[in-house]
Design a protein around this motif. Structure first.
Motif, PDB file in Angstrom:
ATOM      1  N   LEU A  16      50.180  47.193  30.796  1.00  0.00           N
ATOM      2  CA  LEU A  16      50.597  47.701  29.471  1.00  0.00           C
ATOM      3  C   LEU A  16      51.740  48.700  29.578  1.00  0.00           C
ATOM      4  CD1 LEU A  16      47.289  48.206  27.454  1.00  0.00           C
ATOM      5  CD2 LEU A  16      49.279  46.917  26.693  1.00  0.00           C
ATOM      6  N   LYS A  17      51.788  49.399  30.711  1.00  0.00           N
ATOM      7  CA  LYS A  17      52.838  50.420  30.870  1.00  0.00           C
ATOM      8  C   LYS A  17      54.240  49.800  30.884  1.00  0.00           C
ATOM      9  CE  LYS A  17      52.491  50.708  35.965  1.00  0.00           C
ATOM     10  NZ  LYS A  17      51.173  50.188  36.336  1.00  0.00           N
ATOM     11  N   PHE A  18      54.315  48.488  31.110  1.00  0.00           N
ATOM     12  CA  PHE A  18      55.631  47.826  31.108  1.00  0.00           C
ATOM     13  C   PHE A  18      56.057  47.425  29.696  1.00  0.00           C
ATOM     14  CE2 PHE A  18      53.885  47.053  35.404  1.00  0.00           C
ATOM     15  CZ  PHE A  18      54.832  47.786  36.113  1.00  0.00           C
ATOM     16  N   GLY A  19      55.187  47.753  28.707  1.00  0.00           N
ATOM     17  CA  GLY A  19      55.538  47.592  27.293  1.00  0.00           C
ATOM     18  C   GLY A  19      55.770  46.147  26.883  1.00  0.00           C
ATOM     19  N   ILE A  20      56.603  45.984  25.847  1.00  0.00           N
ATOM     20  CA  ILE A  20      56.986  44.660  25.347  1.00  0.00           C
ATOM     21  C   ILE A  20      58.429  44.432  25.760  1.00  0.00           C
ATOM     22  CG2 ILE A  20      57.395  43.299  23.247  1.00  0.00           C
ATOM     23  CD1 ILE A  20      55.179  45.071  21.927  1.00  0.00           C
ATOM     24  N   LYS A  21      58.666  43.379  26.538  1.00  0.00           N
ATOM     25  CA  LYS A  21      60.032  43.094  26.981  1.00  0.00           C
ATOM     26  C   LYS A  21      60.394  41.677  26.537  1.00  0.00           C
ATOM     27  CE  LYS A  21      59.260  44.182  31.465  1.00  0.00           C
ATOM     28  NZ  LYS A  21      59.426  44.626  32.849  1.00  0.00           N
ATOM     29  N   PRO A  22      61.009  41.543  25.359  1.00  0.00           N
ATOM     30  CA  PRO A  22      61.360  40.207  24.898  1.00  0.00           C
ATOM     31  C   PRO A  22      62.261  39.492  25.900  1.00  0.00           C
ATOM     32  CG  PRO A  22      61.635  41.811  23.141  1.00  0.00           C
ATOM     33  CD  PRO A  22      61.418  42.581  24.403  1.00  0.00           C
ATOM     34  N   GLY A  23      62.106  38.176  25.997  1.00  0.00           N
ATOM     35  CA  GLY A  23      62.901  37.388  26.951  1.00  0.00           C
ATOM     36  C   GLY A  23      62.013  36.426  27.706  1.00  0.00           C
ATOM     37  N   LEU A  24      62.592  35.349  28.204  1.00  0.00           N
ATOM     38  CA  LEU A  24      61.789  34.278  28.822  1.00  0.00           C
ATOM     39  C   LEU A  24      62.023  34.128  30.320  1.00  0.00           C
ATOM     40  CD1 LEU A  24      62.349  31.624  26.000  1.00  0.00           C
ATOM     41  CD2 LEU A  24      60.427  33.201  26.258  1.00  0.00           C
ATOM     42  N   LYS A  25      62.953  34.899  30.864  1.00  0.00           N
ATOM     43  CA  LYS A  25      63.322  34.721  32.280  1.00  0.00           C
ATOM     44  C   LYS A  25      62.140  34.947  33.238  1.00  0.00           C
ATOM     45  CE  LYS A  25      67.919  34.011  32.173  1.00  0.00           C
ATOM     46  NZ  LYS A  25      67.936  32.899  31.223  1.00  0.00           N
ATOM     47  N   PHE A 152      61.609  34.881  21.519  1.00  0.00           N
ATOM     48  CA  PHE A 152      61.530  35.493  22.847  1.00  0.00           C
ATOM     49  C   PHE A 152      60.090  35.760  23.284  1.00  0.00           C
ATOM     50  CE2 PHE A 152      65.751  36.871  21.210  1.00  0.00           C
ATOM     51  CZ  PHE A 152      66.511  36.120  22.101  1.00  0.00           C
ATOM     52  N   ASP A 153      59.139  35.175  22.585  1.00  0.00           N
ATOM     53  CA  ASP A 153      57.734  35.336  22.954  1.00  0.00           C
ATOM     54  C   ASP A 153      57.475  34.604  24.266  1.00  0.00           C
ATOM     55  OD1 ASP A 153      54.944  36.158  21.803  1.00  0.00           O
ATOM     56  OD2 ASP A 153      54.668  34.123  22.559  1.00  0.00           O
ATOM     57  N   GLY A 185      63.873  34.091  11.369  1.00  0.00           N
ATOM     58  CA  GLY A 185      64.664  33.531  12.465  1.00  0.00           C
ATOM     59  C   GLY A 185      63.955  33.646  13.797  1.00  0.00           C
ATOM     60  N   GLU A 186      63.286  34.794  14.015  1.00  0.00           N
ATOM     61  CA  GLU A 186      62.518  34.991  15.247  1.00  0.00           C
ATOM     62  C   GLU A 186      61.347  33.999  15.323  1.00  0.00           C
ATOM     63  OE1 GLU A 186      63.007  37.050  17.922  1.00  0.00           O
ATOM     64  OE2 GLU A 186      64.959  37.450  16.997  1.00  0.00           O
ATOM     65  N   LYS A 187      60.603  33.881  14.220  1.00  0.00           N
ATOM     66  CA  LYS A 187      59.447  32.953  14.197  1.00  0.00           C
ATOM     67  C   LYS A 187      59.920  31.509  14.394  1.00  0.00           C
ATOM     68  CE  LYS A 187      56.577  36.246  12.467  1.00  0.00           C
ATOM     69  NZ  LYS A 187      55.680  36.977  13.343  1.00  0.00           N
ATOM     70  N   ALA A 188      61.047  31.177  13.743  1.00  0.00           N
ATOM     71  CA  ALA A 188      61.565  29.803  13.816  1.00  0.00           C
ATOM     72  C   ALA A 188      62.125  29.478  15.198  1.00  0.00           C
ATOM     73  CB  ALA A 188      62.627  29.588  12.746  1.00  0.00           C
ATOM     74  N   GLY A 189      62.177  30.486  16.067  1.00  0.00           N
ATOM     75  CA  GLY A 189      62.601  30.253  17.452  1.00  0.00           C
ATOM     76  C   GLY A 189      61.699  29.283  18.198  1.00  0.00           C
ATOM     77  N   ILE A 190      60.493  29.028  17.667  1.00  0.00           N
ATOM     78  CA  ILE A 190      59.589  28.076  18.354  1.00  0.00           C
ATOM     79  C   ILE A 190      59.934  26.619  18.003  1.00  0.00           C
ATOM     80  CG2 ILE A 190      57.684  29.758  18.402  1.00  0.00           C
ATOM     81  CD1 ILE A 190      56.231  27.842  16.346  1.00  0.00           C
ATOM     82  N   ILE A 191      60.821  26.407  17.020  1.00  0.00           N
ATOM     83  CA  ILE A 191      61.164  25.030  16.624  1.00  0.00           C
ATOM     84  C   ILE A 191      61.992  24.389  17.743  1.00  0.00           C
ATOM     85  CG2 ILE A 191      62.375  23.587  14.937  1.00  0.00           C
ATOM     86  CD1 ILE A 191      61.812  25.772  12.832  1.00  0.00           C
TER      87      ILE A 191
END
Length: 429
Positions: A16-25, A152-153, A185-191
């Motif tokens: 949890l200490k690494f927080g939320i880091k958006p991105g897929l790499k 970026f989920d 736009g973020e949610k639609a990123g799964i399309i």
């Protein structure tokens, strides 16, 4: 190597200490080294501000009813951490959880040495789920819920057979954006290409974004209120009864145990998903399987009755859309009763409008806090409440004991799902 379940889960939480880091790499890096298990099983991918869990549950129950083995990945959990990775509605075992941590921990440590740095808690759990379903115990289908947003989920490395966007509201704005269009736009990123999208989004601006992205990806879009219509609804024996028209079929008198107009919408998305798959000769099942699966569906912590005398209901309404749904259900089912509400929330949520909306149905309100780093104080919540009949308690256990009386009134405990999780465990005992 871990041998103890509690130590293994503690290691996950230490991320949890690494927080939320958006991105897929980081996810792509881990999956490559595991042989891309996320590509081995058909997946339905679900995003949305609210309604994801219920929609997952409807689909899981329908497929299970038809004899399919169904993997689900959801968050947060309500009773036990293992719920997040489940088969046929049953959480994986403690031993399986320990084995998964032992598989992913060395990978996580190797990743920390790269330019991508350490994976977050959610990335670790997502990697565990993909490895479990792709390698350890493969199901026939996975129903996969995003954690946050979509584009970026960490779940968004998959190539689904179908995408569902339940709805779009103002939540997690610090990460997803300030406007409804940005969040959509973020949610639609799964399309993705080759995977049609089904949506319950009713906001016109948000829907326009989803329509545009579906067109860019050249996939079919089925939208509730346009292509999918709830033609009638009523209450029968404290259950919801409704009829639905999808682009593929027409169903009369469908019964839901889960209550509220929002549940009709969630169930309609699930029905349309099943209809689409039938039209493609994927996962054949009967109408009876579908109807039974829908009726059997319940979802912990979602307008769940914990006691009938006195009547105690818990509901994880943790944003304004969730509160609106809660108010709707109360007005549909308990308009002639006195309503007492116990509420707690996270400090980083915009809780003032939530409280103000709840006062529309509340005879009295009580506020409390809970043991979580981001929990709001009971006093701050109390100060945000405009009605006179209000009180606050520093301890939620004390709040439950003093707040609930033995009478004919309705007692609703609501707010953060982390709070509801603790309350549910306490009431079950």
């Amino acid at each position: 190597m871990f041998t103890n379940y509690n130590d293994a889960v503690e290691w996950i939480h230490s991320r949890l200490k690494f927080g939320i880091k958006p991105g897929l790499k980081r996810m792509e890096w881990m999956m490559e080294r595991l042989g891309n298990p996320e590509k081995k099983i058909p997946i339905i991918h679900i995003a949305g501000t609210n309604g994801k869990g219920s929609t997952v549950s409807y689909l899981q129950n329908i497929f299970t009813e038809a004899g399919y083995k169904v993997g689900t990945f959801t968050s947060p959990y309500i009773e036990v951490f293992n719920e997040r990775i489940s088969l046929d509605g049953e959480p994986i075992s403690d031993d399986e959880m320990v084995a998964l941590v032992n598989e992913i921990k060395p990978l996580s440590e190797q990743l920390a040495e790269t330019e991508f740095n350490s994976p977050t808690e959610f990335e670790v759990i997502t990697a565990m789920a993909f490895y479990y379903f792709g390698v350890v115990n493969p199901p026939d289908i996975i129903i996969l819920e995003t954690g946050l947003g979509g584009k970026f989920d960490s779940t968004n490395i998959v190539e689904p057979i179908l995408s569902i966007i339940t709805n779009v509201g103002f939540d997690h704005m610090a990460i997803l954006g300030d406007t409804i269009e940005e969040i959509a736009g973020e949610k639609a990123g799964i399309i993705k290409e080759n995977a049609p999208v089904i949506t319950g989004v009713s906001n016109e601006k948000a829907l326009a974004v989803i329509q545009r992205i579906a067109e860019e990806k050249n996939v079919s879009l089925f939208a509730l209120d346009n292509d999918i219509k709830i033609t009638e609804s009523s209450l029968k024996d404290n259950q919801e009864l409704f009829s639905i028209f999808t682009p593929f079929n027409n169903y009369k008198d469908v019964v839901l145990t889960m209550r509220g107009e929002h549940q009709l919408r969630n169930a309609s998305l699930a029905v349309t998903a099943i209809d689409y798959l039938q039209s493609e000769n994927m996962f054949p099942l009967t109408e009876e399987n579908m109807r039974t699966g829908l009726e059997k569906t319940s979802w912990k912590g979602r307008f769940e009755t914990m006691s009938k005398d006195p009547l105690i209901i818990i509901d994880g309404a943790h944003n304004i859309e969730g509160v609106e749904s809660l108010v709707d259900v109360v007005n549909r089912h308990y308009e002639d009763r006195k309503i007492h509400i116990l509420f707690s929330a996270l400090a980083d949520k915009d809780f003032k409008p939530m409280i103000e909306r709840l006062t529309a149905i509340a005879t009295s309100m009580a506020f409390t806090t809970f043991d979580f780093p981001r929990a709001a104080s009971a006093v701050d919540l109390y100060d945000a409440c405009p009605i006179e009949d209000k009180r606050y308690y520093v301890s939620w256990e004390e709040a439950l004991e003093k707040f609930i009386q033995c009478n004919d009134d309705v007692y609703i405990v609501t707010g953060s799902l982390y709070f509801i999780s603790g309350v549910r465990g306490y009431l079950m005992k």
